[in-house]
Design an enzyme around this catalytic site. Sequence first.
Site, PDB file in Angstrom:
ATOM      1  N   GLU A 138       0.880  -1.325  -0.202  1.00 32.36           N
ATOM      2  CA  GLU A 138       0.055  -0.076  -0.121  1.00 32.36           C
ATOM      3  C   GLU A 138       0.876   1.474  -0.093  1.00 32.36           C
ATOM      4  OE1 GLU A 138      -2.893  -0.330   3.151  1.00 32.36           O
ATOM      5  OE2 GLU A 138      -3.403  -2.263   2.527  1.00 32.36           O
ATOM      6  N   ASN A 180       1.980  -5.145  -3.037  1.00 35.17           N
ATOM      7  CA  ASN A 180       0.578  -5.507  -2.916  1.00 35.17           C
ATOM      8  C   ASN A 180      -0.020  -4.217  -2.576  1.00 35.17           C
ATOM      9  OD1 ASN A 180      -1.241  -7.584  -2.244  1.00 35.17           O
ATOM     10  ND2 ASN A 180      -1.007  -6.861  -0.128  1.00 35.17           N
ATOM     11  N   HIS A 216     -10.543  -5.874  -2.231  1.00 36.11           N
ATOM     12  CA  HIS A 216     -11.718  -6.006  -1.043  1.00 36.11           C
ATOM     13  C   HIS A 216     -12.553  -5.123  -1.934  1.00 36.11           C
ATOM     14  CE1 HIS A 216      -8.933  -7.047   2.172  1.00 36.11           C
ATOM     15  NE2 HIS A 216      -8.066  -6.370   1.779  1.00 36.11           N
TER      16      HIS A 216
HETATM   17  O1  G3I Z   1      -4.887  -7.995  19.262  1.00 33.77           O
HETATM   18  C1  G3I Z   1      -5.264  -6.661  19.698  1.00 33.77           C
HETATM   19  C2  G3I Z   1      -5.940  -6.945  20.798  1.00 33.77           C
HETATM   20  O2  G3I Z   1      -5.217  -7.300  21.847  1.00 33.77           O
HETATM   21  C3  G3I Z   1      -6.527  -5.555  21.360  1.00 33.77           C
HETATM   22  O3  G3I Z   1      -7.156  -5.687  22.530  1.00 33.77           O
HETATM   23  C4  G3I Z   1      -7.118  -5.001  20.435  1.00 33.77           C
HETATM   24  C5  G3I Z   1      -7.857  -3.464  20.650  1.00 33.77           C
HETATM   25  O4  G3I Z   1      -7.967  -2.874  19.536  1.00 33.77           O
HETATM   26  O5  G3I Z   1      -6.573  -4.876  19.093  1.00 33.77           O
HETATM   27  C6  G3I Z   1      -6.105  -6.131  18.671  1.00 33.77           C
HETATM   28  O6  G3I Z   1      -5.580  -5.790  17.511  1.00 33.77           O
HETATM   29  C7  G3I Z   1      -6.090  -5.510  16.269  1.00 33.77           C
HETATM   30  C8  G3I Z   1      -5.644  -6.513  15.283  1.00 33.77           C
HETATM   31  O7  G3I Z   1      -6.338  -6.180  14.041  1.00 33.77           O
HETATM   32  C9  G3I Z   1      -6.135  -8.067  15.805  1.00 33.77           C
HETATM   33  O8  G3I Z   1      -7.565  -8.184  15.714  1.00 33.77           O
HETATM   34  C10 G3I Z   1      -5.670  -4.324  15.582  1.00 33.77           C
HETATM   35  O9  G3I Z   1      -6.240  -3.178  16.640  1.00 33.77           O
HETATM   36  C11 G3I Z   1      -6.307  -4.048  14.557  1.00 33.77           C
HETATM   37  O10 G3I Z   1      -5.545  -2.651  14.013  1.00 33.77           O
HETATM   38  C12 G3I Z   1      -5.960  -5.058  13.695  1.00 33.77           C
HETATM   39  O11 G3I Z   1      -6.579  -4.846  12.198  1.00 33.77           O
HETATM   40  C13 G3I Z   1      -5.867  -5.450  11.281  1.00 33.77           C
HETATM   41  C14 G3I Z   1      -5.783  -4.528  10.201  1.00 33.77           C
HETATM   42  O12 G3I Z   1      -5.212  -5.058   8.827  1.00 33.77           O
HETATM   43  C15 G3I Z   1      -4.690  -3.593  10.625  1.00 33.77           C
HETATM   44  O13 G3I Z   1      -3.327  -4.272  10.945  1.00 33.77           O
HETATM   45  C16 G3I Z   1      -7.090  -6.476  10.752  1.00 33.77           C
HETATM   46  O14 G3I Z   1      -7.185  -7.376  11.446  1.00 33.77           O
HETATM   47  C17 G3I Z   1      -6.475  -7.019   9.305  1.00 33.77           C
HETATM   48  O15 G3I Z   1      -7.437  -7.781   8.489  1.00 33.77           O
HETATM   49  C18 G3I Z   1      -6.239  -5.878   8.559  1.00 33.77           C
HETATM   50  O16 G3I Z   1      -5.689  -6.366   7.303  1.00 33.77           O
HETATM   51  C19 G3I Z   1      -5.357  -5.370   6.242  1.00 33.77           C
HETATM   52  C20 G3I Z   1      -3.942  -5.803   5.573  1.00 33.77           C
HETATM   53  O17 G3I Z   1      -2.979  -6.210   6.259  1.00 33.77           O
HETATM   54  C21 G3I Z   1      -3.832  -4.837   4.448  1.00 33.77           C
HETATM   55  N1  G3I Z   1      -4.702  -4.661   3.400  1.00 33.77           N
HETATM   56  C22 G3I Z   1      -6.257  -4.185   3.930  1.00 33.77           C
HETATM   57  C23 G3I Z   1      -6.283  -5.269   5.131  1.00 33.77           C
HETATM   58  C24 G3I Z   1      -7.821  -4.851   5.628  1.00 33.77           C
HETATM   59  O18 G3I Z   1      -7.795  -3.642   6.374  1.00 33.77           O
END
Ligand code: G3I
Length: 445
Positions: A138, A180, A216
């Site tokens: 990105e 990507n 997406h």
């Molecule tokens: O694990 C912690 C947890 O301990 C905490 O209590 C909670 C509170 O916010 O956060 C949890 O972590 C979260 C994590 O997902 C696991 O659930 C993060 O805040 C959250 O920001 C994270 O979101 C991920 C996001 O990327 C940002 O990294 C999504 O799961 C994931 O599906 C998403 O994936 C991205 C790809 O990497 C890149 N392309 C877009 C795609 C969708 O946004």
Amino acid sequence: MTMTLTSTASAGTTLKASAAEKGRYFGAAVAGQKLSDSTYVTILNREFNSVVAENDMKWDATEPQQGRFNYTGGDRLVAHAQANGQSVRGHALLWYQQQPGWAQNMSGSPLRSAMMNHVTQVATHFKGKIHSWDVVNEAFADGNSGARRDSNLQRTGNDWIEAAFRAARAADPGAKLCYNDYNTDGINAKSTGIYNMVRDFKSRGVPIDCVGFQSHLGTSLSSDYQANLQRFADLGVDVQITELDVMSGGNQANIYAGVTRACMNVSRCTGITTWGVRDCDSWRGSDNALLFECSGNKKAAYTSVLNALNAGPGITPSPTTPGPTTPGPTSPPPTSPSPTTPPPTTPPPGGCTATVSLNSWTGGFVASVKVTAGAAGTNGWNVSVTLPSGASVTNTWSATASGSTGTVRFTNVNYNGQLGAGQVAEFGFQGTGSGAGITPTCAAS
Ligand code: G3I
């Protein structure tokens, strides 16, 4: 890689079997904590033969404090994949989001060094276990500019992307290296900006092998979705659908089928990954964007994907396609000296030569060094390099450094010291300051 379209008769009954019959993979993003959910794992192992960490290989997860690496989640996923015959996509070495706090607070040359060190360390840790890496994720802006996205990474200099690809190649020469991005689901300003970058990289020999289209998607599919994949493939890179999920509603199954057909119709489209397994595993929450209900039941979209896989043309990857590699020495397989050139009867003294290629940015560099054995071969070797004043070595791979400033001596490690006549070993090092003009001197034992 060259591939040919073929046709096959049988119809698979799982996503992975149907994809494999057509020379492709079918993958899913995996959230580490779900690996203890038996409904989830049953579907994952039955239907998918490729996995990617939804979060566990990101920068904030793998280097929470500078220089302190945590591979717990990533290693767990790799172990799961290896036990279940799944290949692993690495996601993602550099991304403007999900940076650890310490990196978010850095800029300029210290950040560039930290970025390159991160790429080198993480790719080295997983060396031989990753089929393809999202080296950079990105990096382009949304909208009509076709330009790079502003970020702390971008502000270290426009060459940060190619520097990352070179560092990743040096660290894990067997992994395919991908760019990507999202909102690239047709021919638009953003995908064209990326297209121009890939074309430029290919023309200058920057090591890029593949482009991931996250996909997406909402309630419609661009009519030029396939044409967009094809124009990238025509540049000489593989393409993959890397994070597929689609808004639920009347059109979901059709859109899933359309994406699958597009991939099948592009011979260099080597696989499809959905961003999760069941609707309730998805980051898109109430969009119900995936192929399985929470109960594990297959949705209509599942059937449409399976049918499109079974209906599509197959590809036969060329034999030169590198697959997942086993961990091992960084040196490429030994090359035999040409049979028409008999080795001299008296081997020349010295025994080896070394050449260096340098990837520099303001305040730092990565040097990749190639050692070639002379006619007598080597039992061991060392390479001396005199650095310009102010430069120092911060990190070395596939060799052991003695000293870090002035004249630095790099000695083979146990697996790459013994070389037959004409064989090659490669090692690398990263430094701060300037590496301009360094000339390696090789000595064999
Ligand atoms: O694990 C912690 C947890 O301990 C905490 O209590 C909670 C509170 O916010 O956060 C949890 O972590 C979260 C994590 O997902 C696991 O659930 C993060 O805040 C959250 O920001 C994270 O979101 C991920 C996001 O990327 C940002 O990294 C999504 O799961 C994931 O599906 C998403 O994936 C991205 C790809 O990497 C890149 N392309 C877009 C795609 C969708 O946004």
